[in-house]
Design a protein around this motif. Structure first.
Motif, mmCIF file in Angstrom:
data_model
loop_
_atom_site.group_PDB
_atom_site.id
_atom_site.type_symbol
_atom_site.label_atom_id
_atom_site.label_comp_id
_atom_site.label_asym_id
_atom_site.label_seq_id
_atom_site.Cartn_x
_atom_site.Cartn_y
_atom_site.Cartn_z
ATOM 1 N N THR A 261 18.957 16.317 1.368
ATOM 2 C CA THR A 261 19.340 14.789 1.258
ATOM 3 C C THR A 261 20.046 14.401 2.492
ATOM 4 O OG1 THR A 261 20.228 13.025 -0.113
ATOM 5 C CG2 THR A 261 21.474 15.126 0.247
ATOM 6 N N LEU A 278 25.368 8.076 -0.817
ATOM 7 C CA LEU A 278 24.312 8.804 -0.827
ATOM 8 C C LEU A 278 23.051 7.902 -0.114
ATOM 9 C CD1 LEU A 278 22.187 11.306 -1.656
ATOM 10 C CD2 LEU A 278 22.047 10.287 -3.624
ATOM 11 N N GLN A 280 19.540 9.157 0.725
ATOM 12 C CA GLN A 280 18.263 9.435 0.105
ATOM 13 C C GLN A 280 18.409 10.823 -0.548
ATOM 14 O OE1 GLN A 280 15.472 9.357 2.916
ATOM 15 N NE2 GLN A 280 15.874 11.410 3.877
ATOM 16 N N GLY A 281 17.748 11.201 -1.498
ATOM 17 C CA GLY A 281 17.694 12.616 -2.237
ATOM 18 C C GLY A 281 18.784 12.448 -3.379
ATOM 19 N N ALA A 282 19.450 13.589 -3.566
ATOM 20 C CA ALA A 282 20.383 13.653 -4.900
ATOM 21 C C ALA A 282 21.454 14.512 -4.649
ATOM 22 C CB ALA A 282 19.638 14.133 -5.975
ATOM 23 N N LYS A 284 25.468 15.936 -6.180
ATOM 24 C CA LYS A 284 26.412 16.113 -7.371
ATOM 25 C C LYS A 284 27.909 16.194 -6.773
ATOM 26 C CE LYS A 284 26.412 19.450 -10.300
ATOM 27 N NZ LYS A 284 26.292 20.452 -11.380
ATOM 28 N N VAL A 293 26.343 12.819 -10.700
ATOM 29 C CA VAL A 293 25.254 12.915 -9.957
ATOM 30 C C VAL A 293 24.935 11.288 -9.356
ATOM 31 C CG1 VAL A 293 22.733 13.284 -9.792
ATOM 32 C CG2 VAL A 293 24.323 14.697 -11.426
ATOM 33 N N LEU A 294 24.828 11.297 -8.028
ATOM 34 C CA LEU A 294 24.530 10.036 -7.496
ATOM 35 C C LEU A 294 22.968 9.597 -7.276
ATOM 36 C CD1 LEU A 294 27.232 9.811 -4.526
ATOM 37 C CD2 LEU A 294 27.143 8.963 -6.884
ATOM 38 N N LEU A 295 22.640 8.403 -7.429
ATOM 39 C CA LEU A 295 21.440 7.985 -6.805
ATOM 40 C C LEU A 295 21.385 7.545 -5.544
ATOM 41 C CD1 LEU A 295 20.251 6.280 -10.124
ATOM 42 C CD2 LEU A 295 19.554 8.765 -9.470
ATOM 43 N N PRO A 296 20.170 7.342 -4.754
ATOM 44 C CA PRO A 296 20.389 6.677 -3.436
ATOM 45 C C PRO A 296 20.803 5.219 -3.683
ATOM 46 C CG PRO A 296 18.324 7.897 -3.765
ATOM 47 C CD PRO A 296 18.898 7.810 -4.884
ATOM 48 N N GLN A 298 24.121 4.862 -3.831
ATOM 49 C CA GLN A 298 25.386 4.779 -4.819
ATOM 50 C C GLN A 298 26.363 5.410 -4.109
ATOM 51 O OE1 GLN A 298 24.633 6.643 -8.415
ATOM 52 N NE2 GLN A 298 24.144 4.737 -9.435
#
Length: 395
Positions: A261, A278, A280-282, A284, A293-296, A298
């Motif tokens: 990521t 974040l 891109q990717g993922a 924690k 867990v983050l999303l792109p 966030q």
């Protein structure tokens, strides 16, 4: 220009007073004219001070103060005391008048005594004409044996350490190690205030270090996991290796787990918390006994162990501006702006009174001298002045 109110012989003001006196008499030498111009153009405060010393209305007001608002008596008293006639040489009274008024302005306005010294004050241009330049690519590499290697952008060489080939190339350090059975040692790459650097880890992960930051990493990653530790602000583009998770240790109780990521971590100790953003990717984020867990797009903010706040739509352009050689101030308060300037220009911030409740908007290049950046910020109505390597923020 800030006067030293505790000294009657501030050498810089003595010199500037002398040069202004000669300027008003139109007798500056070419070297003195250049010296005065360099001092005047060194900062906005110097330009303002020069304008005040040569403004007819301001000078007239100052001269009026010299003898209780009697211009003629004031001039006669001042002239007789400090500019006595010599050998019946005629003088140009208008220039003498301005010269005297300029000295009076320094005397009354700056609290510094300057009235026709016995010898011309020596040049002290170094005290005020040297601009504060932006940071550059520079860092130190600390090897496992404790030896320290200074690095900058001007040099290409290869460093060999226990099977690892370390290439320095135009402000970037690259480790080439694919032998996972090689002896693993820890290295630390650290940037000072006013520095930045790039690094490619043995697994191909790309790392950008902002000013006053550091990363500790192994010269070879084993088969189980990839683990590094950071301080300050670091951007990662992690090489995808599904069977070898990538982990970033930020503090004793906070770490980031990654598979592959791109993300940014801001973990300066003078910031209100640890921010992981974040791209891109993922990832924690683990903090104490909690995980998120983050999303792109966030951002996780950790202010204390076990306390993770999530920003659903982080301003990634502003967060990554430093990586693109920019300051991006979007709704940023003064302390936030000043902390960034302090790290990049290696200066001290001093607040003269209460911090104004103002916020900044806009983008500024990071390759400008500090005086230019402050000029841009002043357009928002905030008052700054430079004193040595300190920024004085005024209400």
């Amino acid at each position: 220009m800030e006067a030293d109110q505790n000294s009657e012989t501030n050498p810089l003001l003595q010199r500037i007073a002398y040069l202004v006196s000669r300027y008003q008499q139109d007798i500056l030498t070419a070297a003195e004219e250049e010296e005065l111009r360099a001092w005047r153009d060194a900062s906005a405060d110097n330009r303002l001070f020069f304008e005040q010393m040569t403004d007819p209305d301001i000078l007239r007001d100052k001269l009026l103060q010299y003898e209780k608002f009697d211009v003629a008596a004031g001039w006669n008293t001042f002239s007789a005391k400090h500019f006595p006639a010599k050998d019946n040489v005629p003088v140009r009274p208008v220039y003498r008048w301005w010269s005297a008024a300029a000295a009076v302005l320094l005397l009354l306005g700056a609290g510094i005594y300057f009235l026709r010294p016995s010898a011309p004050p020596a040049p002290v241009a170094a005290l005020s004409t040297t601009p504060i330049l932006p940071g550059t690519s520079k860092a130190t590499l600390t090897l496992a044996d404790g030896s320290v290697i200074p690095l900058d952008s001007n040099g290409n060489r290869v460093i060999t350490q226990q099977g690892a080939l370390i290439h320095l190339n135009n402000g970037q350090l690259q480790y080439n190690t694919q032998d996972y059975t090689a002896q693993t040692t820890l290295n630390t790459l650290a940037t000072p205030r006013g520095g930045q650097f790039r690094l490619t880890l043995p697994d191909g992960t790309r790392v950008w270090l902002n000013a006053a930051s550091a990363i500790t990493f192994p010269t070879a990653f084993g088969q189980g996991k990839r683990e590094v530790e950071i301080k300050g602000e670091v951007y990662f583009e992690v090489a995808a290796m599904a069977k070898m998770p990538f982990q970033v240790k930020v503090s004793h109780q906070t770490n980031i787990e990654v598979l592959g990521t791109s993300f940014n971590i801001n973990a300066y100790t003078d910031e209100p918390g640890i921010k992981t953003t974040l791209i891109q990717g993922a990832v924690k984020v683990n903090a104490g006994n909690r995980s998120r867990v983050l999303l792109p797009g966030q951002q996780a903010l950790v202010k204390s162990p076990g306390n993770i706040d999530i920003v659903a739509h982080a301003d990634t352009a502003a967060i990554l501006a430093w990586k693109k050689e920019e300051f991006n101030f979007r709704d940023a308060d003064i302390p936030t702006v000043m902390r960034q300037l302090a790290r990049w220009y290696d200066v001290t911030i001093v607040y003269a009174g209460n911090i104004p409740a103002r916020r900044f908007q806009g983008e500024i290049q990071r390759n400008l001298p500090l005086s230019d950046v402050l000029e841009g910020l002043k357009s928002t109505g905030i008052h700054f002045r430079l004193q040595g390597r300190s920024i004085i923020v005024e209400p």
